[in-house]
Write a protein that holds these residues in place. Structure first.
Motif, PDB file in Angstrom:
ATOM      1  N   SER A  84      20.219   7.769  -8.598  1.00  0.00           N
ATOM      2  CA  SER A  84      19.646   9.084  -7.710  1.00  0.00           C
ATOM      3  C   SER A  84      18.330   8.908  -6.806  1.00  0.00           C
ATOM      4  N   VAL A  85      18.941   9.770  -5.827  1.00  0.00           N
ATOM      5  CA  VAL A  85      17.691   9.581  -4.470  1.00  0.00           C
ATOM      6  C   VAL A  85      16.569  10.703  -4.681  1.00  0.00           C
ATOM      7  N   GLY A  86      15.363  10.889  -4.113  1.00  0.00           N
ATOM      8  CA  GLY A  86      14.633  12.286  -4.510  1.00  0.00           C
ATOM      9  C   GLY A  86      13.096  12.052  -3.434  1.00  0.00           C
ATOM     10  N   ALA A  87      12.964  13.193  -3.201  1.00  0.00           N
ATOM     11  CA  ALA A  87      12.075  13.370  -2.639  1.00  0.00           C
ATOM     12  C   ALA A  87      10.462  14.313  -3.528  1.00  0.00           C
ATOM     13  N   GLU A  88       9.163  14.124  -3.862  1.00  0.00           N
ATOM     14  CA  GLU A  88       8.414  14.788  -4.279  1.00  0.00           C
ATOM     15  C   GLU A  88       7.511  14.369  -3.687  1.00  0.00           C
ATOM     16  N   GLY A  89       6.382  15.640  -3.395  1.00  0.00           N
ATOM     17  CA  GLY A  89       5.244  15.940  -2.647  1.00  0.00           C
ATOM     18  C   GLY A  89       4.648  17.216  -2.530  1.00  0.00           C
ATOM     19  N   GLU A  90       4.413  17.067  -0.915  1.00  0.00           N
ATOM     20  CA  GLU A  90       4.226  18.135  -0.095  1.00  0.00           C
ATOM     21  C   GLU A  90       5.104  18.238   1.070  1.00  0.00           C
ATOM     22  N   PHE A  91       6.278  19.007   0.934  1.00  0.00           N
ATOM     23  CA  PHE A  91       6.945  20.200   1.955  1.00  0.00           C
ATOM     24  C   PHE A  91       6.435  19.646   2.836  1.00  0.00           C
ATOM     25  N   SER A  92       5.135  21.004   2.970  1.00  0.00           N
ATOM     26  CA  SER A  92       4.580  22.258   4.017  1.00  0.00           C
ATOM     27  C   SER A  92       3.393  21.957   2.990  1.00  0.00           C
ATOM     28  N   ASP A  93       2.899  22.683   3.987  1.00  0.00           N
ATOM     29  CA  ASP A  93       1.478  23.556   3.852  1.00  0.00           C
ATOM     30  C   ASP A  93       1.497  24.201   2.465  1.00  0.00           C
ATOM     31  N   LYS A  94       2.474  24.528   2.074  1.00  0.00           N
ATOM     32  CA  LYS A  94       2.758  25.508   1.305  1.00  0.00           C
ATOM     33  C   LYS A  94       3.741  25.035   0.241  1.00  0.00           C
ATOM     34  N   LEU A  95       4.634  24.494   0.005  1.00  0.00           N
ATOM     35  CA  LEU A  95       5.354  23.984  -0.575  1.00  0.00           C
ATOM     36  C   LEU A  95       5.524  22.964  -0.881  1.00  0.00           C
ATOM     37  N   PRO A 131       0.706  -1.234   0.010  1.00  0.00           N
ATOM     38  CA  PRO A 131       0.006  -0.137   0.111  1.00  0.00           C
ATOM     39  C   PRO A 131       0.678   1.266   0.323  1.00  0.00           C
ATOM     40  N   LYS A 132       2.195   1.297   0.151  1.00  0.00           N
ATOM     41  CA  LYS A 132       2.853   2.638   0.218  1.00  0.00           C
ATOM     42  C   LYS A 132       3.870   2.660  -0.869  1.00  0.00           C
ATOM     43  N   SER A 133       4.188   0.765  -1.552  1.00  0.00           N
ATOM     44  CA  SER A 133       5.650   1.159  -2.104  1.00  0.00           C
ATOM     45  C   SER A 133       5.221   1.097  -3.496  1.00  0.00           C
ATOM     46  N   GLY A 181      12.867   2.073 -10.700  1.00  0.00           N
ATOM     47  CA  GLY A 181      13.588   2.841  -9.908  1.00  0.00           C
ATOM     48  C   GLY A 181      12.262   2.509  -8.341  1.00  0.00           C
ATOM     49  N   TYR A 182      12.628   2.313  -6.910  1.00  0.00           N
ATOM     50  CA  TYR A 182      11.814   2.080  -5.983  1.00  0.00           C
ATOM     51  C   TYR A 182      11.209   3.572  -5.193  1.00  0.00           C
ATOM     52  N   GLY A 183       9.546   3.255  -5.268  1.00  0.00           N
ATOM     53  CA  GLY A 183       9.475   4.446  -4.454  1.00  0.00           C
ATOM     54  C   GLY A 183       8.557   4.273  -2.940  1.00  0.00           C
ATOM     55  N   LEU A 184       8.985   4.747  -2.128  1.00  0.00           N
ATOM     56  CA  LEU A 184       7.743   4.823  -0.748  1.00  0.00           C
ATOM     57  C   LEU A 184       7.162   5.935  -0.056  1.00  0.00           C
ATOM     58  N   GLY A 185       6.246   5.549  -0.457  1.00  0.00           N
ATOM     59  CA  GLY A 185       5.372   6.980   0.525  1.00  0.00           C
ATOM     60  C   GLY A 185       5.202   7.259   2.268  1.00  0.00           C
ATOM     61  N   TYR A 186       6.342   7.532   2.379  1.00  0.00           N
ATOM     62  CA  TYR A 186       6.491   8.713   4.029  1.00  0.00           C
ATOM     63  C   TYR A 186       5.201   9.376   4.266  1.00  0.00           C
ATOM     64  N   SER A 187       4.089   9.816   3.631  1.00  0.00           N
ATOM     65  CA  SER A 187       3.108   9.670   4.335  1.00  0.00           C
ATOM     66  C   SER A 187       2.451   9.925   3.369  1.00  0.00           C
ATOM     67  N   GLU A 188       1.158  10.320   2.810  1.00  0.00           N
ATOM     68  CA  GLU A 188       0.209  10.720   1.874  1.00  0.00           C
ATOM     69  C   GLU A 188       0.299  11.934   1.008  1.00  0.00           C
ATOM     70  N   LYS A 189       1.166  12.966   1.407  1.00  0.00           N
ATOM     71  CA  LYS A 189       1.631  14.175   0.232  1.00  0.00           C
ATOM     72  C   LYS A 189       3.140  13.689   0.064  1.00  0.00           C
ATOM     73  N   LEU A 190       3.932  13.180   0.593  1.00  0.00           N
ATOM     74  CA  LEU A 190       4.948  12.813   0.461  1.00  0.00           C
ATOM     75  C   LEU A 190       5.552  11.565   0.221  1.00  0.00           C
ATOM     76  N   ARG A 191       6.784  11.183  -0.921  1.00  0.00           N
ATOM     77  CA  ARG A 191       6.951   9.854  -1.369  1.00  0.00           C
ATOM     78  C   ARG A 191       8.552  10.569  -1.533  1.00  0.00           C
ATOM     79  N   PHE A 192       9.421   9.741  -1.399  1.00  0.00           N
ATOM     80  CA  PHE A 192      10.700   9.739  -0.923  1.00  0.00           C
ATOM     81  C   PHE A 192      11.291   8.004  -2.372  1.00  0.00           C
ATOM     82  N   PHE A 193      12.214   8.440  -3.088  1.00  0.00           N
ATOM     83  CA  PHE A 193      12.409   7.125  -3.684  1.00  0.00           C
ATOM     84  C   PHE A 193      14.257   7.421  -4.755  1.00  0.00           C
ATOM     85  N   ALA A 194      14.829   5.718  -4.811  1.00  0.00           N
ATOM     86  CA  ALA A 194      15.973   5.718  -5.467  1.00  0.00           C
ATOM     87  C   ALA A 194      15.403   5.139  -6.554  1.00  0.00           C
ATOM     88  N   GLN A 195      16.602   5.502  -7.811  1.00  0.00           N
ATOM     89  CA  GLN A 195      16.567   4.739  -9.350  1.00  0.00           C
ATOM     90  C   GLN A 195      17.942   4.753  -9.487  1.00  0.00           C
TER      91      GLN A 195
END
Length: 293
Positions: free
Chosen positions: A125-136, A56-58, A88-102
């Motif tokens: 590479s490694v990275g993160a995508e999504g909402e880092f804060s309410d406005k970013l 459910p999260k990856s 690559g492989y992605g892992l959901g840290y939360s509903e709005k933020l995801r980490f990945f490595a490829q």
């Protein structure tokens, strides 16, 4: 002239997306002391991505990109072809933020008059995508890429960066930052690749209560460094500074227009050459109409 088609499909745990674009552009090219000219070129890009949820999260994903720049009426500049495959492989840290490595592998080819020069690229590479804060929101990706010449076997590696960030400054104002750093081949350097850094900052604001008008200002800085390469142009360094503004009007949900102005100052340092530098400025006014379905 340009056109773009994009689509996405989701079936259970499998997601598929694709995007294709084609354009015919006219403008000044070149930074080499030997030639700078205005000409036409045909630009095509293609992107495909497939991802499969394993929990459910990856998820696991595979993506492919292809890009081509074809010179229409110039025999001085190179045609460019670039393709790349990443998995690559992605892992959901939360509903709005995801980490990945490829990891990725690709090829960059520069060709002219029946001759071609190619480079193989291998990256992680490694990275993160999504909402880092309410406005970013956006994406941050850090990695390393090795580039090897198919002709000489030589090459080198460089850190790679992709930043795509959006910061909300209120209900009507948005600040965006884009910064890619990568290896690249060039239209006017026959047998040498380079490392390119590009910064772009854009501030946009919706005007009026109906929010059909949007005003933007932007600034960008581009650096293209050949110092870590071998071959023609190995001592060369290019820079470009660009400033501009635009006014957009949303005519309908599916149609918008834009009037824009930009100023660009391009310079190249060529130590040891007969002409050790070049500098030129470009003023551009564009009026465009965009349709979306």
């Amino acid at each position: 002239h340009s056109g773009q088609v994009a689509a996405s499909i989701e079936r259970g745990k499998v997601r598929f997306s694709t995007a294709h674009s084609v354009s015919l552009q006219t403008g000044i090219q070149g930074g080499n002391a030997q030639f700078v000219e205005q000409n036409d070129r045909f630009i095509f890009s293609d992107q495909l991505r497939v991802s499969v949820d394993i929990t459910p999260k990856s998820d696991l994903y595979l993506s492919g990109t292809y890009g081509m720049t074809k010179q229409v009426d110039s025999i001085q500049f190179n045609d460019i072809e670039i393709w790349n495959v990443a998995g690559g492989y992605g892992l959901g840290y939360s509903e709005k933020l995801r980490f990945f490595a490829q990891t990725s592998y690709g090829e960059q080819i520069s060709s002219r008059a029946g001759s071609s020069w190619g480079w193989d690229t291998l990256g992680v590479s490694v990275g993160a995508e999504g909402e880092f804060s309410d406005k970013l929101t956006g994406m941050v990706q850090l990695g390393y890429q090795q580039q090897t010449s198919q002709i000489t076997g030589g090459g080198g590696g460089t850190p790679t960066v992709t930043l795509e960030l959006e910061q909300s400054l209120g209900r009507r104002t948005l600040l965006t930052l884009a910064y890619p750093r990568r290896n690249q081949v060039n239209i006017d350097a026959v047998s040498a690749a380079s490392v390119s850094d590009s910064f772009r900052l854009n501030l946009s604001r919706a005007l009026g209560n109906r929010q059909k008008w949007f005003a933007s200002i932007f600034a960008s800085l581009w650096q293209n460094d050949f110092s870590g390469t071998q071959g023609s142009g190995s001592n060369r360094s290019d820079q470009a500074l660009s400033l501009g503004t635009s006014l957009d009007y949303r005519i309908q949900e599916w149609m918008s227009s834009q009037l824009s102005y930009s100023y660009a100052d391009f310079s190249a340092q060529l130590p040891g050459w007969a002409l050790d530098g070049i500098d030129y400025q470009v003023n551009r006014v564009n009026l465009s109409l965009t349709f979306g379905f």
